[in-house]
Design an enzyme around this catalytic site. Structure first.
Site, short mmCIF file in Angstrom:
data_model
loop_
_atom_site.label_atom_id
_atom_site.label_comp_id
_atom_site.label_asym_id
_atom_site.label_seq_id
_atom_site.Cartn_x
_atom_site.Cartn_y
_atom_site.Cartn_z
CG ASP A 60 9.36 -0.34 -17.82
OD1 ASP A 60 8.53 0.38 -18.43
OD2 ASP A 60 10.56 -0.04 -17.70
CE1 TYR A 152 2.23 13.67 -18.24
CE2 TYR A 152 1.26 15.86 -18.36
CZ TYR A 152 1.25 14.58 -17.86
OH TYR A 152 0.27 14.19 -16.97
N1 LIG Z 1 -0.68 14.47 -10.59
C1 LIG Z 1 -1.12 15.29 -11.53
O1 LIG Z 1 -1.12 16.53 -11.36
C2 LIG Z 1 -1.66 14.75 -12.82
C3 LIG Z 1 -2.37 15.61 -13.64
C4 LIG Z 1 -2.87 15.14 -14.85
C5 LIG Z 1 -2.66 13.82 -15.21
N2 LIG Z 1 -1.96 13.00 -14.40
C6 LIG Z 1 -1.74 11.63 -14.85
O2 LIG Z 1 -2.22 10.73 -13.87
C7 LIG Z 1 -1.47 9.52 -13.93
C8 LIG Z 1 -0.97 9.18 -12.54
O3 LIG Z 1 -0.10 10.23 -12.11
P1 LIG Z 1 0.26 10.49 -10.58
O4 LIG Z 1 0.14 11.93 -10.36
O5 LIG Z 1 -0.42 9.53 -9.69
O6 LIG Z 1 1.83 10.17 -10.64
P2 LIG Z 1 2.81 9.39 -9.63
O7 LIG Z 1 2.38 9.58 -8.23
O8 LIG Z 1 4.20 9.76 -10.04
O9 LIG Z 1 2.53 7.87 -10.04
C9 LIG Z 1 2.87 7.42 -11.31
C10 LIG Z 1 2.65 5.93 -11.36
O10 LIG Z 1 3.06 5.46 -12.66
C11 LIG Z 1 3.98 4.40 -12.48
N3 LIG Z 1 4.94 4.33 -13.57
C12 LIG Z 1 5.77 5.30 -14.01
N4 LIG Z 1 6.52 4.82 -15.02
C13 LIG Z 1 6.14 3.54 -15.22
C14 LIG Z 1 6.55 2.51 -16.10
N5 LIG Z 1 7.51 2.71 -17.01
N6 LIG Z 1 5.95 1.31 -16.02
C15 LIG Z 1 4.97 1.09 -15.10
N7 LIG Z 1 4.55 2.01 -14.24
C16 LIG Z 1 5.13 3.22 -14.29
C17 LIG Z 1 4.65 4.67 -11.14
O11 LIG Z 1 5.11 3.47 -10.55
P3 LIG Z 1 6.62 2.95 -10.53
O12 LIG Z 1 7.50 4.15 -10.47
O13 LIG Z 1 6.64 2.10 -9.30
O14 LIG Z 1 6.75 2.15 -11.77
C18 LIG Z 1 3.49 5.19 -10.33
O15 LIG Z 1 2.75 4.14 -9.78
C19 LIG Z 1 -0.35 9.77 -14.93
O16 LIG Z 1 -0.70 9.24 -16.18
C20 LIG Z 1 -0.28 11.28 -15.01
O17 LIG Z 1 0.25 11.72 -16.24
C21 LIG Z 1 -1.45 13.43 -13.21
#
Ligand SMILES: NC(=O)c1ccc[n+]([C@@H]2O[C@H](COP(=O)([O-])OP(=O)(O)OC[C@H]3O[C@@H](n4cnc5c(N)ncnc54)[C@H](OP(=O)(O)O)[C@@H]3O)[C@@H](O)[C@H]2O)c1
Length: 264
Positions: A60, A152
């Site tokens: 985490d 965020y």
């Molecule tokens: N998708 C979008 O539209 C978008 C746009 C701009 C930026 N981003 C950024 O891209 C990154 C990845 O996002 P995503 O879209 O792939 O989201 P996602 O599918 O929800 O994946 C998020 C990842 O972060 C992990 N995570 C969350 N809380 C955590 C914690 N406390 N400790 C360790 N791991 C944690 C989750 O794993 P567990 O739950 O297993 O811990 C998961 O592997 C993020 O930083 C997000 O803000 C995403």
């Protein structure tokens, strides 16, 4: 990326998982971290099938000791660390005035910002040895305000300020800093977004079929890592918006409002 040792936080799903698969196909060795052990092991299995050496660390990122364990897990397994991708993140979908419990915003800051700070702190001595790379996965919300995302957007702006400052401090050490600013990417992040009551909203308000695919997003991150680019603003709309912000900031406010209202 062949034989490079890359640690990725938030590698159990979404962008982190796809990035792991694409780096595995390029011959990288991987340290994959997240809280969800089962999902993490499934991603690790895909990467091993592609021939990659992989260690997983249940972590985490809001706990500094877990961040230390991610780095030491990689260094013990592979003897070095070439890149750290600070990808773990969590978002929200709620207007500020509708939120009673302020711990929602603190949690979002802890995951997106402090998690990246902790991991970077422990990785840096090893990255200095390898003249390695730090990657921060921020968001367009890290460059401009977005309604329903106060906490965020603040956390992602914090990442940008932190890593832009660190890049200057590291000038001359050989350690690079690459910042990534994606727009909407089709992952499960919005189903898990925290609503005003502190619970996941469960249904994405975004037209997920019309936004950037996770594969395209990860491909662009891999290219940025290979070229050690300073920053990547992912979408044409993001690039145009940031240009407009310089002389007509209310225009990008309207673009952000519209993106949230239309879900694309
Ligand atoms: N998708 C979008 O539209 C978008 C746009 C701009 C930026 N981003 C950024 O891209 C990154 C990845 O996002 P995503 O879209 O792939 O989201 P996602 O599918 O929800 O994946 C998020 C990842 O972060 C992990 N995570 C969350 N809380 C955590 C914690 N406390 N400790 C360790 N791991 C944690 C989750 O794993 P567990 O739950 O297993 O811990 C998961 O592997 C993020 O930083 C997000 O803000 C995403």
């Amino acid at each position: 990326m062949r034989d490079k040792v890359v640690a990725i936080t938030g590698a159990s799903k979404g962008i982190g998982a796809e990035l792991a698969r694409q780096l595995a196909a390029k011959g990288a060795r991987l340290v994959l971290a997240a809280r969800g052990e089962k999902e993490l092991e499934a991603v690790a299995a895909d990467c091993r099938k592609a021939g990659a050496g992989v260690v997983t660390v249940k972590a985490d990122v809001t706990d500094e000791r877990d961040c230390q364990a991610i780095v030491s897990g990689g260094v013990v397994a592979f003897g070095r660390l070439d890149a750290l991708v600070n990808n773990a993140g969590a978002t929200m979908w709620a207007r500020f005035e509708d939120i009673d419990d302020m711990s929602i915003l603190k949690r979002i800051m802890d995951v997106n910002y402090m998690g990246a700070v902790y991991c970077t702190k422990h990785a840096l001595p090893h990255l200095r040895d390898t003249k390695g790379l730090i990657v921060g996965i921020s968001s367009l919300a890290g460059r401009t305000g977005v309604p329903t995302r106060t906490g965020y957007s603040a956390a992602k702006h914090a990442m940008a300020g932190f890593f832009d400052s660190l890049r200057i401090e590291l000038d001359g050490t050989g350690v690079g800093v690459t910042m990534i600013y994606p727009g909407f990417v089709a992952t499960g992040i919005r189903e898990n977004a925290t609503g005003p009551d502190g619970k996941p909203i469960l249904v994405s308000p975004v037209k997920e079929g019309e936004v950037m695919s996770v594969e395209a997003c990860a491909r662009r991150i891999v290219t940025a890592m290979e070229r050690r680019e300073r920053e990547v603003v992912m979408t044409a709309r993001g690039k145009i918006g940031l240009f407009l912000k310089l002389f007509a900031p209310s225009l990008i406010d309207r673009m952000a409002k519209r993106a949230i209202e239309t879900g694309r």
